[in-house]
Design a protein around this motif. Sequence first.
Motif, PDB file in Angstrom:
ATOM      1  N   LEU A   1       4.663   1.386  -7.697  1.00 63.01           N
ATOM      2  CA  LEU A   1       4.389   0.253  -6.637  1.00 63.01           C
ATOM      3  C   LEU A   1       4.144  -1.037  -7.220  1.00 63.01           C
ATOM      4  CD1 LEU A   1       4.332  -0.313  -3.587  1.00 63.01           C
ATOM      5  CD2 LEU A   1       1.580  -0.043  -3.779  1.00 63.01           C
ATOM      6  N   LYS A   2       3.296  -1.212  -8.336  1.00 64.44           N
ATOM      7  CA  LYS A   2       3.047  -2.555  -8.913  1.00 64.44           C
ATOM      8  C   LYS A   2       4.218  -3.014  -9.638  1.00 64.44           C
ATOM      9  CE  LYS A   2      -0.515  -4.439 -12.066  1.00 64.44           C
ATOM     10  NZ  LYS A   2       0.501  -5.169 -13.272  1.00 64.44           N
ATOM     11  N   GLY A   3       4.940  -2.241 -10.318  1.00 66.90           N
ATOM     12  CA  GLY A   3       6.195  -2.681 -11.155  1.00 66.90           C
ATOM     13  C   GLY A   3       7.163  -3.053 -10.291  1.00 66.90           C
TER      14      GLY A   3
ATOM     15  N   THR B   1      -2.865   3.735  -3.045  1.00 67.92           N
ATOM     16  CA  THR B   1      -2.606   2.518  -4.100  1.00 67.92           C
ATOM     17  C   THR B   1      -2.465   1.570  -3.074  1.00 67.92           C
ATOM     18  OG1 THR B   1      -1.598   4.214  -5.543  1.00 67.92           O
ATOM     19  CG2 THR B   1      -1.390   1.746  -5.932  1.00 67.92           C
ATOM     20  N   ARG B   2      -3.325   0.263  -3.555  1.00 67.60           N
ATOM     21  CA  ARG B   2      -3.336  -0.902  -2.962  1.00 67.60           C
ATOM     22  C   ARG B   2      -3.068  -1.877  -4.008  1.00 67.60           C
ATOM     23  NH1 ARG B   2      -8.042  -1.239   1.591  1.00 67.60           N
ATOM     24  NH2 ARG B   2      -7.116  -0.003   3.406  1.00 67.60           N
ATOM     25  N   ILE B   3      -2.177  -3.001  -3.572  1.00 63.82           N
ATOM     26  CA  ILE B   3      -2.020  -3.996  -4.560  1.00 63.82           C
ATOM     27  C   ILE B   3      -1.680  -5.406  -3.726  1.00 63.82           C
ATOM     28  CG2 ILE B   3      -1.135  -2.777  -6.629  1.00 63.82           C
ATOM     29  CD1 ILE B   3       1.614  -3.931  -5.604  1.00 63.82           C
ATOM     30  N   SER B   4      -2.322  -6.569  -4.423  1.00 68.40           N
ATOM     31  CA  SER B   4      -1.886  -7.880  -3.710  1.00 68.40           C
ATOM     32  C   SER B   4      -1.110  -8.805  -4.829  1.00 68.40           C
ATOM     33  CB  SER B   4      -3.210  -8.338  -3.167  1.00 68.40           C
ATOM     34  OG  SER B   4      -4.135  -8.668  -4.113  1.00 68.40           O
TER      35      SER B   4
ATOM     36  N   SER C   1       0.925  -1.203   0.055  1.00 69.20           N
ATOM     37  CA  SER C   1      -0.041   0.032  -0.028  1.00 69.20           C
ATOM     38  C   SER C   1       0.874   1.139   0.073  1.00 69.20           C
ATOM     39  CB  SER C   1      -0.846  -0.071   1.155  1.00 69.20           C
ATOM     40  OG  SER C   1      -1.659   1.005   1.237  1.00 69.20           O
ATOM     41  N   TYR C   2       0.114   2.034  -0.875  1.00 71.95           N
ATOM     42  CA  TYR C   2       1.158   3.429  -0.920  1.00 71.95           C
ATOM     43  C   TYR C   2       0.055   4.485  -0.535  1.00 71.95           C
ATOM     44  CZ  TYR C   2       3.091   7.893  -2.327  1.00 71.95           C
ATOM     45  OH  TYR C   2       3.589   9.282  -2.505  1.00 71.95           O
TER      46      TYR C   2
END
Length: 298
Positions: A239-241, A204-207, A196-197
């Motif tokens: 973040l994703k990359g 921005t949240r990713i899993s 998370s950022y």
Amino acid sequence: MSMNRVLSIQSHVVSGYVGNKSATFPLQVLGFEVDAINSVQFSNHTGYGFWKGQVLNEHELDELAEGLDRNDLLNYSHLLTGYVGSPSFLTRIVQLVPRIRKVNPNLIFVCDPVMGDNGEMYVPKELLPIYRDQILPLADIITPNQFEAELLTGTKINNVEDAWNTLDLLHAKGPRTVILSSTELGSDDNLLALASYKNGEKCTRISVNIPKLPAIFTGTGDLFAALFLAWMTKTGGDLKGAVEKTISTLQAVLKRTLANAQVLSGGKPPSKAHLELQLIQSKSDIEQPNVVVSAVAK
């Protein structure tokens, strides 16, 4: 001086790959100058069951910092911290951060709050309030595992929604970027990582699902934090990359390590020595990772 210059304060082993031995080579391969301060110097990692060596105390850390400062060498773009074994040493790191930020106000502090795993602390309990109350407000990026995130927030993570709430609590303590490098919320085949950022209203949240491998490795958290530092920098904060490249590199290193261990062990269960990370052999994977995992935006 190089624009990307890292001061890395964590453990060191003569043989094997944990702490600074796990972090330095990948960072250098990716174009970062690395200055290492070893919080401990051991013959090998403690998972072997027997080790010998020395522990750096807070006064010796002060001396090293003073030497760097007197020669105008505290000009770092990044501070990376990992294993610290004593409260007094960690307190000195708290005091060191403003000294470095005085030289470079844009310093990025990446903290892996190494305290324990699987419900068990393996550092003195007195480190917890220092991490929680003094380190987190200074850190830009933190990379705890699930147990460490629970310790830092005083919460229990039972499901994914609990995990996101815990990440929000960690953001509230200071860090803009939080990544749970491993959780127990995945499946039989996969670990689940969450990142998370948060900056003001922007979030921005990713899993990402991480394929499990049938072995227990040491030094992976140290490698994860170093790679994440590098790729967050090289991608301009994507973040994703950064997560995809970090985890894909780890997968390549661990698969190579496991394959090598199976050859060395001759069909028997691999030893600790057999499972030391194959970092040097993975140089090309570190430089140009083949992205094999996909992060999903929440």
